[in-house]
Write an enzyme that holds these catalytic residues in place. Structure first.
Site, PDB file in Angstrom:
ATOM      1  N   LYS A  70       1.052  -1.131   0.161  1.00 52.65           N
ATOM      2  CA  LYS A  70      -0.156  -0.047  -0.135  1.00 52.65           C
ATOM      3  C   LYS A  70       0.776   1.205   0.134  1.00 52.65           C
ATOM      4  O   LYS A  70       0.474   2.311  -0.680  1.00 52.65           O
ATOM      5  CB  LYS A  70      -0.978   0.024   1.287  1.00 52.65           C
ATOM      6  N   ASP A 107     -10.215   2.339   2.711  1.00 51.32           N
ATOM      7  CA  ASP A 107     -10.092   1.658   3.960  1.00 51.32           C
ATOM      8  C   ASP A 107     -11.033   2.383   4.992  1.00 51.32           C
ATOM      9  O   ASP A 107     -12.176   1.709   5.781  1.00 51.32           O
ATOM     10  CB  ASP A 107      -8.792   1.309   4.574  1.00 51.32           C
ATOM     11  N   GLY A 132      -3.046   0.446  17.707  1.00 53.63           N
ATOM     12  CA  GLY A 132      -2.257   0.015  16.666  1.00 53.63           C
ATOM     13  C   GLY A 132      -2.005   1.344  16.068  1.00 53.63           C
ATOM     14  O   GLY A 132      -2.960   2.253  15.664  1.00 53.63           O
ATOM     15  N   ALA A 133      -0.684   1.527  15.763  1.00 56.57           N
ATOM     16  CA  ALA A 133      -0.245   2.699  15.186  1.00 56.57           C
ATOM     17  C   ALA A 133       0.434   2.487  13.843  1.00 56.57           C
ATOM     18  O   ALA A 133       1.211   3.209  13.209  1.00 56.57           O
ATOM     19  CB  ALA A 133       0.540   3.381  16.194  1.00 56.57           C
ATOM     20  N   ALA A 136      -2.524  -0.003   9.261  1.00 56.23           N
ATOM     21  CA  ALA A 136      -4.149  -0.086   9.234  1.00 56.23           C
ATOM     22  C   ALA A 136      -4.486   1.105   9.990  1.00 56.23           C
ATOM     23  O   ALA A 136      -5.439   1.613   9.972  1.00 56.23           O
ATOM     24  CB  ALA A 136      -4.200  -1.301   9.822  1.00 56.23           C
ATOM     25  N   ASN A 156      -0.496   1.825  21.414  1.00 49.99           N
ATOM     26  CA  ASN A 156       0.512   0.950  20.546  1.00 49.99           C
ATOM     27  C   ASN A 156       1.532   0.381  21.394  1.00 49.99           C
ATOM     28  O   ASN A 156       2.001   1.204  22.357  1.00 49.99           O
ATOM     29  CB  ASN A 156       1.202   1.868  19.582  1.00 49.99           C
TER      30      ASN A 156
HETATM   31  P1  ATR Z   1      -0.267  -2.782   9.605  1.00 50.28           P
HETATM   32  O1  ATR Z   1      -0.155  -2.073   8.131  1.00 50.28           O
HETATM   33  O2  ATR Z   1      -0.986  -4.247   9.289  1.00 50.28           O
HETATM   34  O3  ATR Z   1      -0.961  -1.835  10.430  1.00 50.28           O
HETATM   35  P2  ATR Z   1       2.328  -2.538  10.565  1.00 50.28           P
HETATM   36  O4  ATR Z   1       2.787  -1.174   9.996  1.00 50.28           O
HETATM   37  O5  ATR Z   1       3.509  -3.545  10.549  1.00 50.28           O
HETATM   38  O6  ATR Z   1       1.265  -3.315   9.655  1.00 50.28           O
HETATM   39  O7  ATR Z   1       1.735  -2.384  12.155  1.00 50.28           O
HETATM   40  C1  ATR Z   1       1.246  -3.535  12.846  1.00 50.28           C
HETATM   41  C2  ATR Z   1       0.659  -2.817  14.238  1.00 50.28           C
HETATM   42  O8  ATR Z   1       0.345  -3.904  14.891  1.00 50.28           O
HETATM   43  C3  ATR Z   1       1.593  -1.915  15.067  1.00 50.28           C
HETATM   44  O9  ATR Z   1       0.719  -1.128  15.798  1.00 50.28           O
HETATM   45  C4  ATR Z   1       2.164  -3.193  15.883  1.00 50.28           C
HETATM   46  O10 ATR Z   1       2.926  -2.620  17.084  1.00 50.28           O
HETATM   47  P3  ATR Z   1       4.336  -1.831  17.026  1.00 50.28           P
HETATM   48  O11 ATR Z   1       4.199  -0.609  16.378  1.00 50.28           O
HETATM   49  O12 ATR Z   1       4.597  -2.001  18.364  1.00 50.28           O
HETATM   50  O13 ATR Z   1       4.896  -2.819  16.200  1.00 50.28           O
HETATM   51  C5  ATR Z   1       0.982  -3.890  16.139  1.00 50.28           C
HETATM   52  N1  ATR Z   1       1.485  -5.310  16.830  1.00 50.28           N
HETATM   53  C6  ATR Z   1       1.766  -6.296  16.091  1.00 50.28           C
HETATM   54  N2  ATR Z   1       1.979  -7.276  16.770  1.00 50.28           N
HETATM   55  C7  ATR Z   1       1.462  -6.906  17.926  1.00 50.28           C
HETATM   56  C8  ATR Z   1       1.198  -7.583  19.295  1.00 50.28           C
HETATM   57  N3  ATR Z   1       1.524  -9.148  19.557  1.00 50.28           N
HETATM   58  N4  ATR Z   1       0.680  -6.933  20.347  1.00 50.28           N
HETATM   59  C9  ATR Z   1       0.394  -5.859  20.124  1.00 50.28           C
HETATM   60  N5  ATR Z   1       0.376  -5.004  19.054  1.00 50.28           N
HETATM   61  C10 ATR Z   1       0.859  -5.719  18.015  1.00 50.28           C
END
Ligand code: ATR
Length: 278
Positions: A70, A107, A132-133, A136, A156
Site C-alpha cells: 500500500k 479503508d 495500533g499505530a 492499518a 500502541n
Molecule cells: P499494518 O499495516 O497491518 O498496521 P504494521 O505497520 O506492521 O502493519 O503495524 C502492525 C501494528 O500491530 C503495529 O501497531 C504493531 O505494534 P508496534 O508498532 O509496536 O510493532 C501492532 N502489533 C503487532 N503485533 C502485536 C502484538 N502482538 N501486540 C500488540 N500490538 C501488536
C-alpha cells in the site's frame, strides 16, 4: 452485433491466495451485468511497480492493493485522493485514459460506513480508542476524526509510534497517543477499535479491562472467518456490541468499485452471502 469489451481489474498483494476481493467484486458486477473481470495478482516482493505497469500496459483499468504494497502504491500514484494523501497508503489504483495513475484509500470510508450504515453506530461525541499505530491504524485516523468524536486515543505496543501518529493528525481534533499501560488512567471508551496485527498472531493486545464498560462497542478490523482474541475478550468483558472487519472489507470494496465504475453497488446482499458461505 457489437462486441462487449470486458474491462480488467485485479487485486495485488503478497500473499494473495486467500483474498475475498474477487468474490466480492464478482458479486458487485453481477448486480448489473457489468462487463468487468477481477483477478488476483501475486506481486513479487521486489517487483511491485513492474507488475503494476505490466497490468496497466495490458489494458488493466484498476487495481486494489493490499499488504505489503500500500505504501509503494502511494508513491507510484501521480495524483492522490484526500484520504490517501494523509494516510500515506493507497488501496485503490485507477489507470486513466491519459496514462496517469490515480490513487485512493477507501479503508477508512469502509470502516465508517460499516459503523454507521450497517450497524447504526454513531461515532459523534464518542470517546474512541484506536489500538495500533501501523499502516492499518494510520489509514483510519482522518475518517474517524471527520465524525467529530469527543476524543481519539491511540495506544500502541511501541508508544512512540502512537505519539507520533497522534501528533501528525492533531490538527483534526483531540488526538493523543501512548502505551497500553497509559490507558489505565484514561477511563472508559465508547468505541474500541483493534488495528493491530495481534489478531493475526492470535494474541490479545494488553488492553486494561477498565477501558471497557457495558456500552462499549468493540471492532476488530481484522477478519479471518472466525472470532479473534479481541472479539472473545470483548464478549467476555461485557461489551454491548462486538464487530469484525467483514463489513469494512465489503464497504471498502464497494467504494473502490464506485471509483472505478461510477456506480455504488449494493453491499447488503454481498455481506449476507459472505456470512453464509464464510
Ligand atoms: P499494518 O499495516 O497491518 O498496521 P504494521 O505497520 O506492521 O502493519 O503495524 C502492525 C501494528 O500491530 C503495529 O501497531 C504493531 O505494534 P508496534 O508498532 O509496536 O510493532 C501492532 N502489533 C503487532 N503485533 C502485536 C502484538 N502482538 N501486540 C500488540 N500490538 C501488536
Amino acid at each position: 452485433m457489437s462486441k462487449v469489451i470486458i474491462e480488467k481489474y485485479a487485486v495485488i498483494g503478497n500473499p494473495i491466495e486467500h483474498s475475498k476481493s474477487p468474490i466480492i467484486h464478482g458479486m458487485f458486477a453481477q448486480q448489473t451485468d457489468d462487463a468487468m473481470s477481477y483477478d488476483t495478482i501475486l506481486g513479487p516482493l521486489d517487483e511491485f511497480v513492474e507488475t503494476v505497469k505490466k497490468f496497466q500496459q495490458e489494458g488493466g483499468k484498476g487495481l486494489n492493493v493490499t499488504v505489503p504494497f500500500k505504501e509503494q502504491a502511494w508513491e507510484l500514484a501521480d495524483e492522490l485522493s484526500k484520504y490517501a494523501q494523509r494516510a500515506g497508503a493507497v488501496n485503490t489504483l485507477v489507470f486513466k485514459d491519459d496514462g496517469s495513475i490515480f490513487g485512493a484509500n477507501t479503508d477508512g470510508i469502509g470502516l465508517i460506513r460499516d459503523f454507521k450504515v450497517n450497524h447504526k453506530v454513531s461515532l459523534t461525541d464518542k470517546r474512541i480508542l484506536l489500538m495500533g499505530a501501523g499502516g492499518a491504524g494510520k489509514g483510519v485516523v482522518q475518517p474517524l476524526m471527520e465524525e467529530s468524536p469527543a476524543c481519539l486515543v491511540i495506544a500502541n505496543r511501541t508508544p512512540e509510534r502512537a505519539t507520533a501518529l497522534a501528533a501528525e493528525f492533531n490538527d483534526l481534533g483531540d488526538i493523543t497517543g501512548g502505551s497500553f499501560n497509559d490507558l489505565r488512567d484514561q477511563g472508559r471508551f465508547d468505541i474500541i477499535i483493534n488495528a493491530t496485527a495481534a489478531s493475526l498472531q492470535g494474541i490479545m493486545p494488553p488492553l486494561p479491562e477498565s477501558c471497557l464498560y457495558e456500552e462499549s462497542v468493540c471492532y476488530d478490523m481484522m477478519y479471518g472467518g472466525r472470532p479473534t482474541s479481541f472479539e472473545y475478550w470483548s464478549e467476555d468483558n461485557g461489551a454491548s456490541l462486538v464487530l469484525n472487519g467483514l463489513g469494512m472489507l465489503v464497504e471498502q470494496a464497494a467504494e473502490s468499485y464506485a471509483i472505478w465504475r461510477g456506480r455504488m453497488p449494493e453491499t447488503k446482499p454481498v455481506l449476507d452471502s459472505l456470512l453464509v458461505t464464510w
